[in-house]
Design an enzyme around this catalytic site. Structure first.
Site, PDB file in Angstrom:
ATOM      1  N   ILE A 111     -20.761 -14.722 -21.634  1.00  0.00           N
ATOM      2  CA  ILE A 111     -19.899 -13.881 -22.462  1.00  0.00           C
ATOM      3  C   ILE A 111     -20.193 -12.415 -22.169  1.00  0.00           C
ATOM      4  O   ILE A 111     -21.349 -11.980 -22.211  1.00  0.00           O
ATOM      5  CB  ILE A 111     -20.114 -14.167 -23.961  1.00  0.00           C
ATOM      6  CG1 ILE A 111     -19.883 -15.654 -24.244  1.00  0.00           C
ATOM      7  CG2 ILE A 111     -19.188 -13.305 -24.806  1.00  0.00           C
ATOM      8  CD1 ILE A 111     -18.504 -16.168 -23.873  1.00  0.00           C
TER       9      ILE A 111
ATOM     10  N   GLN B  76     -25.213 -11.046 -29.966  1.00  0.00           N
ATOM     11  CA  GLN B  76     -24.098 -10.557 -29.166  1.00  0.00           C
ATOM     12  C   GLN B  76     -22.745 -10.848 -29.805  1.00  0.00           C
ATOM     13  O   GLN B  76     -21.819 -10.050 -29.699  1.00  0.00           O
ATOM     14  CB  GLN B  76     -24.160 -11.195 -27.766  1.00  0.00           C
ATOM     15  CG  GLN B  76     -23.057 -10.699 -26.826  1.00  0.00           C
ATOM     16  CD  GLN B  76     -23.023 -11.451 -25.504  1.00  0.00           C
ATOM     17  OE1 GLN B  76     -23.528 -12.555 -25.413  1.00  0.00           O
ATOM     18  NE2 GLN B  76     -22.443 -10.835 -24.493  1.00  0.00           N
TER      19      GLN B  76
ATOM     20  N   TYR C  95     -33.753 -23.875 -23.729  1.00  0.00           N
ATOM     21  CA  TYR C  95     -32.463 -23.447 -24.280  1.00  0.00           C
ATOM     22  C   TYR C  95     -31.395 -24.513 -24.034  1.00  0.00           C
ATOM     23  O   TYR C  95     -30.676 -24.926 -24.950  1.00  0.00           O
ATOM     24  CB  TYR C  95     -32.062 -22.127 -23.631  1.00  0.00           C
ATOM     25  CG  TYR C  95     -30.698 -21.602 -24.029  1.00  0.00           C
ATOM     26  CD1 TYR C  95     -30.409 -21.277 -25.353  1.00  0.00           C
ATOM     27  CD2 TYR C  95     -29.721 -21.382 -23.060  1.00  0.00           C
ATOM     28  CE1 TYR C  95     -29.170 -20.769 -25.706  1.00  0.00           C
ATOM     29  CE2 TYR C  95     -28.484 -20.863 -23.408  1.00  0.00           C
ATOM     30  CZ  TYR C  95     -28.211 -20.562 -24.727  1.00  0.00           C
ATOM     31  OH  TYR C  95     -26.976 -20.052 -25.066  1.00  0.00           O
TER      32      TYR C  95
ATOM     33  N   ASP D 221     -29.107 -12.431 -40.990  1.00  0.00           N
ATOM     34  CA  ASP D 221     -30.077 -12.400 -39.892  1.00  0.00           C
ATOM     35  C   ASP D 221     -31.451 -12.156 -40.502  1.00  0.00           C
ATOM     36  O   ASP D 221     -31.563 -11.843 -41.692  1.00  0.00           O
ATOM     37  CB  ASP D 221     -29.723 -11.302 -38.879  1.00  0.00           C
ATOM     38  CG  ASP D 221     -30.183 -11.654 -37.463  1.00  0.00           C
ATOM     39  OD1 ASP D 221     -31.404 -11.880 -37.283  1.00  0.00           O
ATOM     40  OD2 ASP D 221     -29.339 -11.703 -36.552  1.00  0.00           O
TER      41      ASP D 221
END
Length: 369
Positions: free
Chosen positions: A221, A62, A191, A84
């Site tokens: 976000i 994101q 997480y 990535d």
């Protein structure tokens, strides 16, 4: 500073074979990972007038692409490398340097840092909250083992390291309204546990090895040009997709679930500002940062001002609701505002206007085509 002990012979009898460090003892350290004898290091220092050489891991998530665009405008296109393990879309691939990088492959990481003379590293590789709960073993590997590789590479090559944390680093026993920078943290997701681990490990490496570690705890976000990625706050992104395309939205959180939020432009600017802040201005290494706080009900009311036919219904996901109920309702980010001058630009009305303008224009173009 590279943690290599350099030695020279002192003026004693050859039979003694004594050696002493060139550098004063206070500059010496022991790397947490043994450095290969044949390592070929490049200097990675930069002055205030030089641009940093930047690597972004997990760059197709994101935040990575938006951060790369911001940093490239500031430091130059070729100074910022996205990485990535996924294949990038064509527009991302052609927008600037892109490298395949697997954070679980330590050798690969070292080669990228050395060969590209990296000085700043933004570590965005992570599995988010809801996805992490569905695959704990993978989340543990990516979020914790991958972090250890990043920390070791950063300390060995004297990098300035940014690792984002999150509201997920808090739990149901944390104070929720407001949540200060320093308080009890007992998250109940892998997480969240991995983010507390990242905060503490980064601060440990800072005090133990001198690593320039910097961390912001992000709220939810909200960004216009990315798809929801499996986070508990992603309803606040999906609502705009559905409002402009279908005029209705089914929310998986209860109507009055209050969470701190931030528009992506503010988030990226805060990230750059904390990285550029002089080290002496930082009273801590991990800061809360926020802009606004709202519920799904309040967000829907603001959307209705622009889309009068909009309808919201609720089909609560028990897993996501339980996660949200253990998270802060409001962030106290007064230390960030005091230490390095953080100030947000987007409140709820500005956020909704920006998101609907983006998705509304996108929908109109699609209909025209």
């Amino acid at each position: 500073m590279l943690f290599i002990r350099m030695l020279r012979r002192v003026g004693l009898s050859p039979a003694c074979g004594c050696w002493t460090p060139i550098l004063p003892v206070r500059f010496l350290g022991i790397s947490p990972r043994q450095i290969p004898a044949d390592a070929n290091f490049h200097s990675a220092s930069f002055s205030d007038t030089d641009h940093p050489r930047v690597l972004i891991t997990g760059g197709l998530g994101q935040l990575g692409v938006g951060l790369a665009n911001l940093l490239r405008k500031r430091f130059g296109k070729d100074s910022v490398i996205l990485s990535d393990i996924r294949k990038p879309p064509d527009h991302v691939f052609h927008s600037g340097p892109f490298i395949y990088s697997d954070i679980l492959d330590y050798k690969n990481l070292r080669e990228i840092v050395v060969n590209n003379r990296i000085t700043w590293l933004f570590h965005y590789s992570a599995l988010l909250s809801a996805i992490g709960e569905a695959n704990v073993s993978l989340a543990r590997a990516v979020n914790i083992t991958g972090l250890h590789n990043i920390l070791d590479v950063a300390v060995e090559h004297n990098l300035r390291l940014f690792v984002p944390s999150t509201i997920g680093a808090f739990g149901p026993t944390s104070p929720r309204n407001p949540t200060p920078d320093l308080c009890i943290q007992r998250p109940r997701t892998i997480y969240g546990v991995s983010k507390v681990h990242a905060e503490l490990m980064g601060e440990y490496y800072h005090y133990r090895y001198g690593l320039d570690f910097r961390c912001l705890r992000y709220p939810g976000i909200i960004s216009a040009d990315s798809q929801p990625g499996g986070g508990t706050t992603d309803y606040a992104v999906q609502i705009f997709h559905d409002a402009t395309k279908h005029g209705k939205f089914e929310c998986n959180l209860e109507a009055r679930t209050r969470l701190p939020m931030m528009y992506i432009d503010d988030c990226l600017r805060a990230t750059l500002e904390v990285m550029e802040a002089p080290a002496e201005s930082l009273s801590m290494r991990t800061y809360n940062v926020s802009a606004m706080s709202f519920t799904p009900e309040e967000l829907a009311q603001e959307v209705l001002k622009h889309v009068p036919e909009f309808q919201i219904t609720y089909n609560v996901d028990a897993v996501r609701q339980a996660i949200a109920d253990g998270w802060p309702m409001n962030f106290d980010d007064s230390n960030a505002r005091k230490d390095w001058g953080w100030k947000h630009d987007f409140d709820l009305p500005e956020l909704v206007t920006a998101m609907l303008n983006f998705h509304g224009s996108e929908t109109r173009v699609a209909q025209a085509n």
